[in-house]
Scaffold this motif. Structure first.
Motif, PDB file in Angstrom:
ATOM      1  N   MET A  39       0.871  -1.169   0.000  1.00  0.00           N
ATOM      2  CA  MET A  39       0.000   0.000   0.000  1.00  0.00           C
ATOM      3  C   MET A  39       0.912   1.222   0.000  1.00  0.00           C
ATOM      4  N   HIS A  40       0.604   2.186  -0.862  1.00  0.00           N
ATOM      5  CA  HIS A  40       1.392   3.412  -0.922  1.00  0.00           C
ATOM      6  C   HIS A  40       0.619   4.517  -0.208  1.00  0.00           C
ATOM      7  N   LEU A  41       1.246   5.060   0.823  1.00  0.00           N
ATOM      8  CA  LEU A  41       0.646   6.153   1.580  1.00  0.00           C
ATOM      9  C   LEU A  41       1.478   7.391   1.290  1.00  0.00           C
ATOM     10  N   SER A  42       0.814   8.498   1.005  1.00  0.00           N
ATOM     11  CA  SER A  42       1.584   9.697   0.677  1.00  0.00           C
ATOM     12  C   SER A  42       0.930  10.934   1.258  1.00  0.00           C
ATOM     13  N   ILE A  43       1.749  11.983   1.328  1.00  0.00           N
ATOM     14  CA  ILE A  43       1.265  13.270   1.806  1.00  0.00           C
ATOM     15  C   ILE A  43       2.087  14.357   1.122  1.00  0.00           C
ATOM     16  N   PHE A  44       1.440  15.449   0.786  1.00  0.00           N
ATOM     17  CA  PHE A  44       2.133  16.598   0.220  1.00  0.00           C
ATOM     18  C   PHE A  44       2.499  17.540   1.351  1.00  0.00           C
ATOM     19  N   VAL A  71      12.553  18.694   3.605  1.00  0.00           N
ATOM     20  CA  VAL A  71      11.818  17.542   4.114  1.00  0.00           C
ATOM     21  C   VAL A  71      12.754  16.351   4.269  1.00  0.00           C
ATOM     22  N   TYR A  72      13.553  16.098   3.253  1.00  0.00           N
ATOM     23  CA  TYR A  72      14.484  14.969   3.278  1.00  0.00           C
ATOM     24  C   TYR A  72      15.465  15.097   4.442  1.00  0.00           C
ATOM     25  N   THR A  73      16.070  16.260   4.589  1.00  0.00           N
ATOM     26  CA  THR A  73      17.071  16.466   5.644  1.00  0.00           C
ATOM     27  C   THR A  73      16.467  16.238   7.028  1.00  0.00           C
ATOM     28  N   TYR A  74      15.273  16.763   7.258  1.00  0.00           N
ATOM     29  CA  TYR A  74      14.631  16.586   8.561  1.00  0.00           C
ATOM     30  C   TYR A  74      14.248  15.128   8.800  1.00  0.00           C
ATOM     31  N   ALA A  75      13.576  14.526   7.832  1.00  0.00           N
ATOM     32  CA  ALA A  75      13.070  13.164   8.027  1.00  0.00           C
ATOM     33  C   ALA A  75      14.189  12.138   8.114  1.00  0.00           C
ATOM     34  N   PRO A  98      11.351  10.523  16.952  1.00  0.00           N
ATOM     35  CA  PRO A  98      10.321  10.564  18.003  1.00  0.00           C
ATOM     36  C   PRO A  98       9.322  11.712  17.823  1.00  0.00           C
ATOM     37  N   ALA A  99       9.723  12.788  17.174  1.00  0.00           N
ATOM     38  CA  ALA A  99       8.823  13.931  16.981  1.00  0.00           C
ATOM     39  C   ALA A  99       7.747  13.657  15.946  1.00  0.00           C
ATOM     40  N   TRP A 100       8.049  12.826  14.953  1.00  0.00           N
ATOM     41  CA  TRP A 100       7.065  12.637  13.889  1.00  0.00           C
ATOM     42  C   TRP A 100       6.680  11.183  13.624  1.00  0.00           C
ATOM     43  N   ALA A 101       7.499  10.227  14.011  1.00  0.00           N
ATOM     44  CA  ALA A 101       7.234   8.821  13.691  1.00  0.00           C
ATOM     45  C   ALA A 101       6.916   8.015  14.943  1.00  0.00           C
ATOM     46  N   ASP A 108       1.771   9.211  11.183  1.00  0.00           N
ATOM     47  CA  ASP A 108       3.160   9.680  11.220  1.00  0.00           C
ATOM     48  C   ASP A 108       3.406  10.700  10.113  1.00  0.00           C
ATOM     49  N   LEU A 109       2.931  10.423   8.914  1.00  0.00           N
ATOM     50  CA  LEU A 109       3.117  11.356   7.800  1.00  0.00           C
ATOM     51  C   LEU A 109       2.396  12.676   8.070  1.00  0.00           C
ATOM     52  N   ALA A 110       1.227  12.616   8.682  1.00  0.00           N
ATOM     53  CA  ALA A 110       0.490  13.837   9.027  1.00  0.00           C
ATOM     54  C   ALA A 110       1.264  14.670  10.051  1.00  0.00           C
ATOM     55  N   ARG A 111       1.909  14.005  11.022  1.00  0.00           N
ATOM     56  CA  ARG A 111       2.726  14.723  12.012  1.00  0.00           C
ATOM     57  C   ARG A 111       3.931  15.374  11.332  1.00  0.00           C
ATOM     58  N   LEU A 112       4.556  14.655  10.387  1.00  0.00           N
ATOM     59  CA  LEU A 112       5.689  15.218   9.653  1.00  0.00           C
ATOM     60  C   LEU A 112       5.257  16.491   8.929  1.00  0.00           C
ATOM     61  N   LYS A 113       4.136  16.436   8.264  1.00  0.00           N
ATOM     62  CA  LYS A 113       3.603  17.603   7.556  1.00  0.00           C
ATOM     63  C   LYS A 113       3.362  18.769   8.537  1.00  0.00           C
ATOM     64  N   GLN A 114       2.720  18.465   9.658  1.00  0.00           N
ATOM     65  CA  GLN A 114       2.407  19.494  10.641  1.00  0.00           C
ATOM     66  C   GLN A 114       3.682  20.158  11.174  1.00  0.00           C
TER      67      GLN A 114
END
Length: 130
Positions: A6-11, A19-23, A30-33, A121-127
């Motif tokens: 299943m592919h889950l994505s978020i813009f 985004v890459y550097t942070y993730a 722990p902050a996003w995942a 987790d992806l929603a937290r990363l976006k936020q």
């Protein structure tokens, strides 16, 4: 053996490099995942995380300019789970795509719960990044 993906994505309205550097930085997990890590520390050159599954190790693909955030998670059982993740540029913004794979023997309900955890987790990363 993988039986289903299943592919889950978020813009995310931030440049791909940001985004890459942070993730990619394990210290930020722990902050996003939360589905993977509530705490993480480096032990003898390996990243060890406290996760809902118990203590796991996390190893990211080498740093690259392609947005490849693939990572292996070694579970307490010794099983290693490969997680393909990409940060894809979209103009001045990004799309993060996580390929969730259903492992052999995993129930439909467990796979659904995994997908919900990844989406959260992806929603937290976006936020955090917007």
């Amino acid at each position: 053996m993988t039986t289903e993906s299943m592919h889950l994505s978020i813009f995310i309205h931030r440049p791909c490099a940001d985004v890459y550097t942070y993730a990619r930085d394990p210290r930020n997990l722990p902050a996003w995942a939360n589905g993977l890590s509530s705490a993480i520390r480096e032990v003898d050159g390996r990243w060890v995380a406290d996760s809902p599954m118990g203590q796991v190790t996390v190893q990211f693909a080498p740093a690259n300019d392609l947005g490849v955030l693939d990572h292996d998670v070694t579970l307490p059982s010794g099983e290693t789970v490969y997680n393909p993740v990409r940060v894809i540029p979209d103009g001045e913004h990004s799309e993060v795509v996580f390929t969730l794979r259903r492992r052999e023997g995993m129930s439909s309900e467990a796979f659904r719960q995994d997908a919900e955890a990844v989406a959260a987790d992806l929603a937290r990363l976006k936020q955090l990044l917007e």
